[in-house]
Motif scaffolding. Sequence first.
Motif, PDB file in Angstrom:
ATOM      1  N   GLN A 257       0.834  -1.196   0.000  1.00 15.00           N
ATOM      2  CA  GLN A 257       0.000   0.000   0.000  1.00 15.00           C
ATOM      3  C   GLN A 257       0.874   1.253   0.000  1.00 15.00           C
TER       4      GLN A 257
ATOM      5  N   ASP B 271     -12.229   3.782   0.480  1.00 18.86           N
ATOM      6  CA  ASP B 271     -10.915   3.594   1.083  1.00 18.86           C
ATOM      7  C   ASP B 271      -9.767   3.949   0.143  1.00 18.86           C
ATOM      8  N   LEU B 272     -10.091   4.498  -1.031  1.00 15.51           N
ATOM      9  CA  LEU B 272      -9.058   5.074  -1.886  1.00 15.51           C
ATOM     10  C   LEU B 272      -8.624   6.413  -1.294  1.00 15.51           C
ATOM     11  N   GLU B 273      -7.422   6.859  -1.661  1.00 16.21           N
ATOM     12  CA  GLU B 273      -6.974   8.160  -1.202  1.00 16.21           C
ATOM     13  C   GLU B 273      -7.967   9.232  -1.660  1.00 16.21           C
ATOM     14  N   GLY B 274      -8.463   9.984  -0.717  1.00 14.59           N
ATOM     15  CA  GLY B 274      -9.467  10.999  -1.022  1.00 14.59           C
ATOM     16  C   GLY B 274     -10.886  10.468  -0.993  1.00 14.59           C
TER      17      GLY B 274
ATOM     18  N   GLY C 192     -11.634   0.071  -2.534  1.00 17.71           N
ATOM     19  CA  GLY C 192     -10.337   0.700  -2.737  1.00 17.71           C
ATOM     20  C   GLY C 192      -9.725   0.287  -4.057  1.00 17.71           C
ATOM     21  N   ARG C 193      -8.451  -0.080  -3.985  1.00 18.85           N
ATOM     22  CA  ARG C 193      -7.749  -0.477  -5.200  1.00 18.85           C
ATOM     23  C   ARG C 193      -8.154  -1.886  -5.630  1.00 18.85           C
TER      24      ARG C 193
END
Length: 356
Positions: free
Chosen positions: A24, A67-70, A80-81
């Motif tokens: 991560q 849960d991704l950045e931003g 997320g990813r």
Amino acid sequence: MRNSALSSHHQIIINLLSCFIFLQAGIIHVESKVPAVIVFGASMVDAGNNNPLPTISKCNFSPYGRDLEGGKATGRFSNGRIVTDFISQAFGNKPLVPAYLDSSYGIEDFATGVTFASGGTGFDNKTADVSSAIPLWKEVEYFKDYKIRLATLLGKKAAIKTIKEAVYIISLGTNDFLINYFGLPDRSLHFTLKEYENFLTGIANNFIVELYRLGARKISLGGLPPLGCLPIKRTLVAGHACNEEFNTAAKSFDMKLKSLAAKLSGELQGSKVVFSDIYHIVMDVIQKPSLYGFENVKNGCCGSGRFEVSYLCHRWNPLTCKDASKYAFWDAVHPSEKLHFIIANNMMKTSLTEFV
């Protein structure tokens, strides 16, 4: 002996979670001649190509991407990813592989990785028709356009080198069975299950041969997950057990894809075509969840986790879990970010070592 075994299991969990944290943070990667990761497939590897389309197979809204950045919902069917993001970073490239139809990116961004995948599509054109998704042949047309743009950016010689040395990730087939063959009458009336598997395998063969003709040399053909253990299928079985009919179909199709990869790797001179097994790592997580740090492998995090996917997975559902890392699945069909990482990590240690 028992204490020793428990200690060993605890160490595995510690190592796995540590590896997740490091990746991560962008710490773990391998040195390799992989200038780009180029992706074809369906929702598991779609990063937003469906966003501008008039399709019900969308997720460009919260809580997707929380849960991704931003906390931005990009069009990834995850909290997320996704697996290809992790693979890209593991090869030393960027941590997010952008969608080709995302207008916020340009060819400069796509030069080191791009996904043409579309949620709801399959090998079979009829599968894409059901969801109004991008059919596989259209993904190929986008790739041809990408090659022209890449040559303009890098110059013809450098573009050819990038295309040749890139790693190609293919993730298709789930929708052909879940939505099309088992969900609708047309294909099942005209094909036995084995005949349909052969039909799809023939399409996969032609698709990979076309990619090879267009310059691809390092190709990963992904298998199916245990379809009968997806939350949306467990919901229909007493006791929420896995549906073995669907799992048997997935394993049978996987064997055909594995044989196809070996055949093409031998026939297409200068190529490496590998089969990436998804089924067994996901099944191992399902059978031994605590070993991987999961508390729930039967339901998705979003909503009740039994049937919610796409528009049914929305921000106002009060049942959505607070910590998706405890869940193997994010919604009723798609892996959580943590399971995406586990799948990617397994691929990097097995099939994708051929490309390091």
